[in-house]
Design an enzyme around this catalytic site. Sequence first.
Site, PDB file in Angstrom:
ATOM      1  N   GLU A 259       2.513   4.963  -4.060  1.00 28.98           N
ATOM      2  CA  GLU A 259       2.488   5.885  -5.224  1.00 28.98           C
ATOM      3  C   GLU A 259       3.839   6.545  -5.458  1.00 28.98           C
ATOM      4  O   GLU A 259       4.144   6.811  -6.629  1.00 28.98           O
ATOM      5  CB  GLU A 259       1.395   6.946  -5.019  1.00 28.98           C
ATOM      6  CG  GLU A 259      -0.007   6.395  -5.074  1.00 28.98           C
ATOM      7  CD  GLU A 259      -0.337   5.474  -3.893  1.00 28.98           C
ATOM      8  OE1 GLU A 259       0.163   5.739  -2.800  1.00 28.98           O
ATOM      9  OE2 GLU A 259      -1.065   4.487  -4.087  1.00 28.98           O
TER      10      GLU A 259
ATOM     11  N   ASP B 101      -8.952   4.057  -1.916  1.00 27.89           N
ATOM     12  CA  ASP B 101      -9.851   4.535  -0.856  1.00 27.89           C
ATOM     13  C   ASP B 101     -11.128   5.149  -1.418  1.00 27.89           C
ATOM     14  O   ASP B 101     -11.303   6.376  -1.428  1.00 27.89           O
ATOM     15  CB  ASP B 101      -9.109   5.532   0.034  1.00 27.89           C
ATOM     16  CG  ASP B 101      -7.945   4.858   0.746  1.00 27.89           C
ATOM     17  OD1 ASP B 101      -7.862   3.614   0.706  1.00 27.89           O
ATOM     18  OD2 ASP B 101      -7.119   5.582   1.325  1.00 27.89           O
TER      19      ASP B 101
ATOM     20  N   ASP C 145       0.847  -1.197   0.000  1.00 26.58           N
ATOM     21  CA  ASP C 145       0.000   0.000   0.000  1.00 26.58           C
ATOM     22  C   ASP C 145       0.883   1.249   0.000  1.00 26.58           C
ATOM     23  O   ASP C 145       2.103   1.152   0.170  1.00 26.58           O
ATOM     24  CB  ASP C 145      -0.888  -0.060   1.264  1.00 26.58           C
ATOM     25  CG  ASP C 145      -1.938   1.028   1.282  1.00 26.58           C
ATOM     26  OD1 ASP C 145      -2.298   1.524   0.209  1.00 26.58           O
ATOM     27  OD2 ASP C 145      -2.387   1.376   2.396  1.00 26.58           O
TER      28      ASP C 145
HETATM   29  C1  GLC Z   1      -4.568   3.387   2.957  1.00 30.62           C
HETATM   30  C2  GLC Z   1      -5.127   2.195   2.186  1.00 30.62           C
HETATM   31  C3  GLC Z   1      -6.180   1.515   3.002  1.00 30.62           C
HETATM   32  C4  GLC Z   1      -5.618   1.110   4.352  1.00 30.62           C
HETATM   33  C5  GLC Z   1      -5.030   2.314   5.070  1.00 30.62           C
HETATM   34  C6  GLC Z   1      -4.327   1.941   6.357  1.00 30.62           C
HETATM   35  O1  GLC Z   1      -5.529   4.351   3.103  1.00 30.62           O
HETATM   36  O2  GLC Z   1      -5.598   2.563   0.912  1.00 30.62           O
HETATM   37  O3  GLC Z   1      -6.688   0.402   2.304  1.00 30.62           O
HETATM   38  O4  GLC Z   1      -6.596   0.540   5.143  1.00 30.62           O
HETATM   39  O5  GLC Z   1      -4.093   2.966   4.228  1.00 30.62           O
HETATM   40  O6  GLC Z   1      -3.296   1.045   6.141  1.00 30.62           O
END
Ligand code: GLC
Length: 815
Positions: free
Chosen positions: A413, A488, A410
């Site tokens: 980017e 998100d 995650d």
């Molecule tokens: C980011 C991710 C989400 C995750 C969060 C905490 O917002 O896109 O899916 O739950 O981080 O890790």
Amino acid sequence: MFYGLIMLIWLNSPLNENGGNMSALPQIGSSIGSLKKVDKTQNAIIVDYDSGKSMVEIFKTGIVHLTIQRGNSSRKSFAVIEKPEELSRYKVDADKDRISVSLKDGTVSYLPGTMGFSYFPKNGSNSVALTGIRFDDSGLVATFDIHGARNFYGLGEKTLPFNKYGSRATMWNSDFPAYSARLDPLYESIPLLLKADTSGAYGLFFDNTFRSAFDIGASDSDRLVYKAAGGAFELYLITGKNAAEVVQRFSELTGKMPMPPVWAIGYQQSRWSYYPEQKVLDLAHGFRDREIPCDVIYLDINYMDEYKCFTWSPKDFPTPENMLDTLHDLGFKVVTIIDPGIKDEKGYRVYDSGLNENVFVKKTDGNYFIGQVWPGDCVFPDFLNEKTRKWWGEQYRFLLGYGVDGFWNDMNEPSVFNTSNKTFPLDAVHELDSGTAEHSEVHNVYGMEMARATREGLEKLEPNKRPLVLTRASYAGGQRYAAMWTGDNFASFAHLKLALAMFLNIGVCGQPFIGSDVGGFIGNPDAELFSRWLEFGCFSPFFRTHSVINSAQREPWAFCAGGASAFGGDSCSFTKINREIINRRYEMLPEIYTAFRNASQDGLPILRPLYLCFPDNEEAYKISDEFLFGSNLLVAPVLDSGVVSRRVYFPDGTWSSIYDGQRFESGWHEVDAPLGRTPVFVRDGAILFTQSVIQSTSEQADTLILSVFTDTTTKGSTYFDDGESMAYKSGDFLDMRVSYDSGSHGELLRFSSKGEFKPQYKFLAIDMVERTLPRQGVMKTNDGQEMKGKISKVKNGFVRLTFPFSTKVESISVK
Ligand code: GLC
């Protein structure tokens, strides 16, 4: 026609943010000087200019690659894996005035003097011509005449309209929680534009990893304008007879999705975060006690010690190995999140080792770039570098050691909280495998290279296991490394619609393994929205419920009247509805697994826009609220609240509802869609492969069910393997083919198969259209046995014949 270089006018330049100033209008004239010479090597035609170069290459897939560069700015591609062919295999004419290449689907020309490039399809469909290109200190601008084309798709993860004609789009991987329609750019960049209509198709893949921007007829109705904030102009023109062929060829160019483990296509439950350990175990029992199937539980950042990657929280997860053992015993797999930010803290194992190995990204002054993410100040691995990727891959040994099954990358980017551009400084230094690059050049591939490092590491550590890697950021070719989800999103019907529009365009860009957070990440869906989203998730390649921290409970049983109740109240109707939806995913598993296998081989998406399968149907190019799942199913999800029916467009042929067998001829029809029953139809002539319900893929289903959707003649096939190892690569799979014939002497099913794998079903059930005569079925196996089938009535006007399951089955005759 060729136009030479023209004045390019593009007032609204999205490149101005972060990526360099492009507001000055480009001037007429080449910025790489005049033509010096044209040379032909074995694989390329190379044109030299005073201060630049261009090159034409041909790929066996009918793809022509044109590079135009100022100085020496072309780089080895991160996306392309196919190698150019020897030119001698093609009809190529090349001199100083014109280079022309004849391909199966049309002719491509490049005029070295003016840098005009054009494609004329043989079937007379729209041609396309690069009519001007200019380099200056803020990058490059290229303009195309699209010659009347009005249907453009692709461009990956965008919340722009389904058809991109008339839109502007930017490629710059960005983290925008609760993004809205038309908010651009988002997490991923796949710069493939697909022109497709009933006259024909082509693809334009702009393989430049700098911030780039597209104006597709928005400023000038017959022009496509492309800008990049640096680097070379790298265009791959993808020819083909229709959109499906172009998409397949793009997947040859950039690679295919490897076969995932079967558990990764089951239902998955996530939340930020399930913790502590006991809560995770309660969740697992919650599914099993209520008999709601589920394969995977996700652990979000709270499983870590102070959000430090590759650690466990000693307070909340004191005995992770015990927890994992119990979860495995209950038939669950566990996926943990891993972010790129490594806490800047001496004494923290991963930080110290990375420092030792010199793997973190540096600023121009030679110091590490430090930015804030969940753990506070962090350093970031330079995934562009092979040594770093190896080091990163090795880190997973820690979590694998506890039995963790899959990994979720995650924030890649990369997303940074405390910098003004929300990412690395644009001049941060990356050590590439050869040479260095500023962050502005490789920003869009950072996330993909992280997923690559993860996959390569896992393949090395556990060579006989198929990894599941899930990523948020990616670039063209990312399907080789990871599944992706659309980040998100928000709990609203509008976002449910967006998810489908995004999937339809990501799929044609080579990435079949996609999903959205079911229910919407931010906000709390009501029971109706959750069930509708679950219905859509059931036919999404990646099927996971996920929600933000402090959101209301989002388990399938949490929506009983009176609101979401934590882990309680399983008798209410919403729970029943949600169970039925998830059951359907498991019933459909043979069909879904086969769709994954096909996608891993032919590169076509699993979730397909209608035009991909019905290229001659005008209407199919407009439909953005229906899709085909694999090759047999048409799905028309309910995307609005408060409705119990919807209009469905049926493309060519006859289609039968999976719920009641009602048949629909092509055209528009109003169709019933009560909650829990998203309209799904089977193509006439299909043989659908389903199975009896299981609670997770760790269980073996009892019965394989073949439903024959015709009473004349047809064929079908399905695919099995062990679902987790690499043994399928060396022949341990079963490709089961079935043909069906019906005549005056009765009906005959013939079976043939390829591969050695033996599925462990107990029964084989054949569902056939009911007829007035009583029927008897006899199964013959290739070792001379004969068995009579048991006859029973099933729903939808079908009759069922049940036999013991045998991979030796040769034929079933019914009279
Ligand atoms: C980011 C991710 C989400 C995750 C969060 C905490 O917002 O896109 O899916 O739950 O981080 O890790």
